[in-house]
Design a protein around this motif. Structure first.
Motif, PDB file in Angstrom:
ATOM      1  N   ASP A  91       0.772  -1.246   0.084  1.00 57.48           N
ATOM      2  CA  ASP A  91       0.027  -0.062  -0.146  1.00 57.48           C
ATOM      3  C   ASP A  91       0.941   1.198   0.155  1.00 57.48           C
ATOM      4  O   ASP A  91       0.370   2.323  -0.240  1.00 57.48           O
ATOM      5  N   THR A  92       2.172   1.069   0.069  1.00 54.99           N
ATOM      6  CA  THR A  92       3.050   2.189   0.176  1.00 54.99           C
ATOM      7  C   THR A  92       3.026   2.861  -1.127  1.00 54.99           C
ATOM      8  O   THR A  92       3.292   2.477  -2.450  1.00 54.99           O
ATOM      9  N   ALA A  93       2.726   4.335  -1.071  1.00 53.48           N
ATOM     10  CA  ALA A  93       2.685   5.146  -2.467  1.00 53.48           C
ATOM     11  C   ALA A  93       2.419   6.635  -1.954  1.00 53.48           C
ATOM     12  O   ALA A  93       1.995   6.926  -0.840  1.00 53.48           O
ATOM     13  N   VAL A  94       2.356   7.422  -2.927  1.00 57.30           N
ATOM     14  CA  VAL A  94       1.668   8.754  -2.809  1.00 57.30           C
ATOM     15  C   VAL A  94       0.326   8.653  -3.162  1.00 57.30           C
ATOM     16  O   VAL A  94      -0.233   8.236  -4.085  1.00 57.30           O
ATOM     17  N   TYR A  95      -0.547   9.139  -2.171  1.00 58.19           N
ATOM     18  CA  TYR A  95      -2.188   9.450  -2.390  1.00 58.19           C
ATOM     19  C   TYR A  95      -2.724  10.527  -2.611  1.00 58.19           C
ATOM     20  O   TYR A  95      -2.155  11.455  -1.968  1.00 58.19           O
ATOM     21  N   TYR A  96      -3.356  10.450  -3.745  1.00 61.46           N
ATOM     22  CA  TYR A  96      -4.035  11.633  -4.313  1.00 61.46           C
ATOM     23  C   TYR A  96      -5.411  11.593  -4.185  1.00 61.46           C
ATOM     24  O   TYR A  96      -6.326  10.629  -4.363  1.00 61.46           O
ATOM     25  N   CYS A  97      -6.176  12.896  -3.945  1.00 61.10           N
ATOM     26  CA  CYS A  97      -7.457  13.072  -3.777  1.00 61.10           C
ATOM     27  C   CYS A  97      -7.745  13.836  -5.060  1.00 61.10           C
ATOM     28  O   CYS A  97      -6.894  14.726  -5.688  1.00 61.10           O
ATOM     29  N   ALA A  98      -9.050  13.400  -5.726  1.00 61.41           N
ATOM     30  CA  ALA A  98      -9.340  14.185  -7.066  1.00 61.41           C
ATOM     31  C   ALA A  98     -10.944  14.221  -6.912  1.00 61.41           C
ATOM     32  O   ALA A  98     -11.435  13.527  -6.132  1.00 61.41           O
ATOM     33  N   ALA A  99     -11.029  15.253  -7.634  1.00 64.64           N
ATOM     34  CA  ALA A  99     -12.705  15.662  -7.849  1.00 64.64           C
ATOM     35  C   ALA A  99     -13.292  15.341  -9.214  1.00 64.64           C
ATOM     36  O   ALA A  99     -12.592  15.779 -10.306  1.00 64.64           O
ATOM     37  N   ASP A 100     -14.354  14.810  -9.407  1.00 65.14           N
ATOM     38  CA  ASP A 100     -15.002  14.398 -10.720  1.00 65.14           C
ATOM     39  C   ASP A 100     -16.517  15.187 -10.617  1.00 65.14           C
ATOM     40  O   ASP A 100     -17.149  14.753  -9.920  1.00 65.14           O
ATOM     41  N   GLU A 101     -16.729  15.733 -11.832  1.00 66.16           N
ATOM     42  CA  GLU A 101     -18.179  16.614 -11.819  1.00 66.16           C
ATOM     43  C   GLU A 101     -19.195  15.460 -11.985  1.00 66.16           C
ATOM     44  O   GLU A 101     -20.188  15.846 -11.492  1.00 66.16           O
ATOM     45  N   SER A 102     -18.785  14.092 -12.618  1.00 67.90           N
ATOM     46  CA  SER A 102     -20.044  13.211 -12.680  1.00 67.90           C
ATOM     47  C   SER A 102     -19.650  12.141 -11.465  1.00 67.90           C
ATOM     48  O   SER A 102     -19.577  12.299 -10.366  1.00 67.90           O
ATOM     49  N   GLY A 103     -19.258  11.123 -12.197  1.00 73.02           N
ATOM     50  CA  GLY A 103     -18.592   9.869 -11.464  1.00 73.02           C
ATOM     51  C   GLY A 103     -19.525   9.167 -10.250  1.00 73.02           C
ATOM     52  O   GLY A 103     -20.749   9.566 -10.769  1.00 73.02           O
ATOM     53  N   PRO A 104     -19.397   8.538  -9.499  1.00 71.25           N
ATOM     54  CA  PRO A 104     -18.021   8.092  -9.275  1.00 71.25           C
ATOM     55  C   PRO A 104     -17.128   7.306 -10.313  1.00 71.25           C
ATOM     56  O   PRO A 104     -17.823   6.291 -10.508  1.00 71.25           O
ATOM     57  N   SER A 105     -16.118   7.530 -10.434  1.00 71.58           N
ATOM     58  CA  SER A 105     -15.348   6.859 -11.701  1.00 71.58           C
ATOM     59  C   SER A 105     -13.834   6.348 -11.150  1.00 71.58           C
ATOM     60  O   SER A 105     -13.134   6.713 -10.360  1.00 71.58           O
ATOM     61  N   ARG A 106     -13.509   4.953 -11.857  1.00 79.23           N
ATOM     62  CA  ARG A 106     -12.144   4.363 -11.596  1.00 79.23           C
ATOM     63  C   ARG A 106     -11.129   4.993 -12.334  1.00 79.23           C
ATOM     64  O   ARG A 106      -9.939   4.549 -12.229  1.00 79.23           O
ATOM     65  N   TYR A 107     -11.495   5.831 -13.290  1.00 79.10           N
ATOM     66  CA  TYR A 107     -10.564   6.266 -14.325  1.00 79.10           C
ATOM     67  C   TYR A 107     -10.047   7.649 -14.149  1.00 79.10           C
ATOM     68  O   TYR A 107     -11.029   8.662 -14.148  1.00 79.10           O
ATOM     69  N   ASN A 108      -8.824   7.870 -14.040  1.00 73.46           N
ATOM     70  CA  ASN A 108      -8.211   9.169 -13.625  1.00 73.46           C
ATOM     71  C   ASN A 108      -8.472  10.197 -14.816  1.00 73.46           C
ATOM     72  O   ASN A 108      -8.645  11.545 -14.236  1.00 73.46           O
ATOM     73  N   SER A 109      -8.837   9.764 -15.874  1.00 80.35           N
ATOM     74  CA  SER A 109      -9.118  11.037 -16.890  1.00 80.35           C
ATOM     75  C   SER A 109     -10.291  11.419 -16.670  1.00 80.35           C
ATOM     76  O   SER A 109     -10.603  12.295 -17.346  1.00 80.35           O
ATOM     77  N   TYR A 110     -11.155  11.020 -15.890  1.00 79.12           N
ATOM     78  CA  TYR A 110     -12.526  11.408 -15.651  1.00 79.12           C
ATOM     79  C   TYR A 110     -12.334  12.639 -14.694  1.00 79.12           C
ATOM     80  O   TYR A 110     -13.272  13.534 -14.462  1.00 79.12           O
ATOM     81  N   TYR A 111     -11.157  12.732 -13.859  1.00 81.00           N
ATOM     82  CA  TYR A 111     -11.223  13.674 -12.859  1.00 81.00           C
ATOM     83  C   TYR A 111     -10.702  14.934 -13.228  1.00 81.00           C
ATOM     84  O   TYR A 111      -9.478  14.950 -14.024  1.00 81.00           O
ATOM     85  N   ASP A 112     -11.414  16.184 -12.808  1.00 82.07           N
ATOM     86  CA  ASP A 112     -10.839  17.431 -13.297  1.00 82.07           C
ATOM     87  C   ASP A 112      -9.929  18.069 -12.210  1.00 82.07           C
ATOM     88  O   ASP A 112      -9.222  19.040 -12.920  1.00 82.07           O
ATOM     89  N   TYR A 113      -9.825  17.776 -11.187  1.00 86.77           N
ATOM     90  CA  TYR A 113      -9.060  18.406 -10.078  1.00 86.77           C
ATOM     91  C   TYR A 113      -8.348  17.492  -9.501  1.00 86.77           C
ATOM     92  O   TYR A 113      -8.885  16.600  -8.922  1.00 86.77           O
ATOM     93  N   TRP A 114      -7.132  17.954  -8.913  1.00 84.74           N
ATOM     94  CA  TRP A 114      -6.355  16.908  -8.206  1.00 84.74           C
ATOM     95  C   TRP A 114      -5.377  17.827  -7.231  1.00 84.74           C
ATOM     96  O   TRP A 114      -5.077  18.831  -7.190  1.00 84.74           O
TER      97      TRP A 114
END
Length: 123
Positions: free
Chosen positions: A90-113
């Motif tokens: 589980d070691t990693a850099v963890y990012y939060c993101a916001a998606d106007e629709s979603g919820p989606s598994r795909y990072n291309s759907y997210y507009d803000y990080w």
């Protein structure tokens, strides 16, 4: 300017727990689905979990299902990722993101990080 700021990362032993938080700067973000992703050096960003704007729908990666829980508090513009039974993988850099629709598994759907928070799990 809209911002997402993660916090709560750190070093923990295998089997331990951490809770990540993501603060959104704009009240309008309460209407966005939110997701958590993670990335290790040399690898693509990986989906972890996502939650609908209402909190009524959640999605998890198989690798974290049953161990991680995503939640949100729209009154506080906050999203959380409770991580239990942590493993070295589980070691990693963890990012939060916001998606106007979603919820989606795909990072291309997210507009803000956000900028990310480091989680390190020692064996």
């Amino acid at each position: 300017q809209v911002q997402l700021v993660e916090s709560g990362g750190g070093l923990v032993q295998a089997g331990g727990s951490l809770r990540l938080s993501c603060a959104a700067s704009a009240r309008t973000f309460s209407r966005y689905a939110k997701g958590w992703f993670r990335q290790t050096p040399g690898k693509e960003r990986e989906f972890v979990a996502a939650i609908s704007w209402s909190g009524g729908n959640t999605v998890y990666a198989d690798s974290v299902k049953g161990r991680f829980t995503i939640s949100r508090d729209n009154a506080k513009n906050m999203v959380y990722l409770q991580m239990n039974s942590l493993k070295p993988e589980d070691t990693a850099v963890y990012y939060c993101a916001a998606d106007e629709s979603g919820p989606s598994r795909y990072n291309s759907y997210y507009d803000y990080w956000g900028q990310g928070t480091q989680v390190t799990v020692s064996s």
